[in-house]
Design an enzyme around this catalytic site. Structure first.
Site, PDB file in Angstrom:
ATOM      1  N   TYR A  32      72.215  42.119 -21.383  1.00 41.49           N
ATOM      2  CA  TYR A  32      73.370  41.463 -20.739  1.00 41.49           C
ATOM      3  C   TYR A  32      73.832  42.592 -19.838  1.00 41.49           C
ATOM      4  O   TYR A  32      73.462  43.888 -19.679  1.00 41.49           O
ATOM      5  CB  TYR A  32      74.555  41.328 -21.885  1.00 41.49           C
ATOM      6  N   LYS A 146      69.756  47.603 -22.204  1.00 45.42           N
ATOM      7  CA  LYS A 146      71.008  47.078 -22.351  1.00 45.42           C
ATOM      8  C   LYS A 146      71.099  45.644 -23.166  1.00 45.42           C
ATOM      9  O   LYS A 146      71.369  44.778 -22.802  1.00 45.42           O
ATOM     10  CB  LYS A 146      72.242  46.790 -21.013  1.00 45.42           C
ATOM     11  N   GLU A 178      76.381  59.579 -26.381  1.00 42.36           N
ATOM     12  CA  GLU A 178      77.369  58.846 -25.539  1.00 42.36           C
ATOM     13  C   GLU A 178      78.325  58.193 -26.451  1.00 42.36           C
ATOM     14  O   GLU A 178      78.311  58.239 -27.632  1.00 42.36           O
ATOM     15  CB  GLU A 178      76.548  57.890 -24.624  1.00 42.36           C
ATOM     16  N   LEU A 202      72.528  54.748 -22.289  1.00 50.78           N
ATOM     17  CA  LEU A 202      72.745  53.819 -21.441  1.00 50.78           C
ATOM     18  C   LEU A 202      72.884  54.514 -19.971  1.00 50.78           C
ATOM     19  O   LEU A 202      73.955  55.213 -20.016  1.00 50.78           O
ATOM     20  CB  LEU A 202      73.622  52.521 -21.616  1.00 50.78           C
TER      21      LEU A 202
END
Ligand code: PDD
Length: 291
Positions: A32, A146, A178, A202
């Site tokens: 996505y 993702k 992250e 990411l």
């Protein structure tokens, strides 16, 4: 009336139906993107659509639309739903097939959907800064994709929310990776550090924009991982994402960062990032200074 995209067609939301055996629903077998909309225009859409294609390619899904076709469809959707300030969500799955872990036949059509949402800029939080918690990163080892599979991220975010915090900063052992839905940066002696764009994070589009901004404005930014110890002793801590933009973190597990207020570097990066938005999408009506 609200419209959505289903497999290349713009249709009414209540007419969009997905089969119960769609692999996105069964397995989270898809990828996505979330793209920001300011003044009715998408921000960094090329970068998002390129990452969408790359994520899909990484799990063996080939997107049956060109970047130009997707961009034009999303533009039409934003216009039809009259979104000035918001987001576009786009996802593709490996399609519908009888439940089986192995991939279905290569000709199985993918399912692609997109919808829009009106979303304000979090200007209050951007100005005051937000609190975060630390939590072990329990996700898989391909965080660069993702993927729709977000359970690790969801559990981390929920832990933050239950602690009255905005974000969960994840770490693998001593190394900070992250946030649950953001990239994390520290500032130490005028230099910004962030985890390298490898398989453990990411590679955020906001992160990439920030790198460009720093390079243009001769601000030192190094891609190198940092420890919990360095995080807790940083001069400033900040996070970045499509919806949160550049967000100062002023408290981690109850320990104040920079005395509990956003630092000068964070404020400067926010200003420079806003200038970047305005170049692509026109003047912003609200700025962090206004609320
Ligand atoms: N999340 N890291 C993770 C795990 C994320 O989920 C996100 C974004 C980011 C920042 O990426 P970008 O700058 O491209 O938004 C980093 C989106 C917004 C979401 O899932 O809603």
């Amino acid at each position: 009336m609200e419209f959505v995209i289903l497999n290349g067609e713009i249709i009414e939301r209540n007419e969009a139906k997905i089969d119960v055996e769609d692999r996105g629903y069964q397995f989270g077998d898809g990828v996505y993107e979330v793209i920001r909309v300011y003044n009715g225009k998408m921000f960094t859409s090329k970068e998002h659509l390129e990452r969408f294609e790359k994520s899909a390619g990484n799990i063996g899904i080939s997107v049956p639309y060109s970047l130009g076709e997707m961009s034009s469809l999303l533009e039409q959707l934003i216009l039809k739903n009259d979104i000035q300030l918001g987001t576009v969500y786009l996802q593709i799955t490996r399609g519908i097939s009888p439940r089986n872990h192995a991939f279905p036949h290569a000709e199985t059509p993918t399912t692609m959907v997109a919808y829009t949402r009106q979303v304000e800029r979090p200007v209050g939080n951007m100005k005051s800064g937000v609190k975060a918690i630390l939590t072990e990163d329990i996700r898989w080892l391909r965080c660069d994709i993702k993927s729709l599979n977000l359970l690790g991220n969801l559990l981390a975010k929920q832990k933050a929310v239950e602690a009255g915090c905005f974000e969960a900063i994840q770490h693998r052992g001593e190394t900070v990776t992250e946030g649950s839905s953001s990239n994390v940066f520290i500032v130490k002696d005028g230099t910004i550090f962030t985890h390298p764009a490898d398989n453990l994070i990411l590679n955020g589009i906001t992160r990439k924009k920030l790198q460009e901004i720093c390079s243009t404005h001769s601000i030192r930014l190094e891609e190198r991982s940092f420890s919990i110890e360095e995080l807790m002793h940083a001069d400033e801590v900040l996070m970045s994402s499509t919806t949160a933009e550049i967000m100062p973190i002023i408290d981690i597990d109850g320990n104040k960062v920079n005395g509990g207020v956003p630092g000068e570097m964070s404020k400067k990066l926010q200003e420079l990032f806003e200038a970047e938005i305005e170049i692509q999408c026109g003047q912003l009506v609200t700025t962090p200074g206004e609320i």
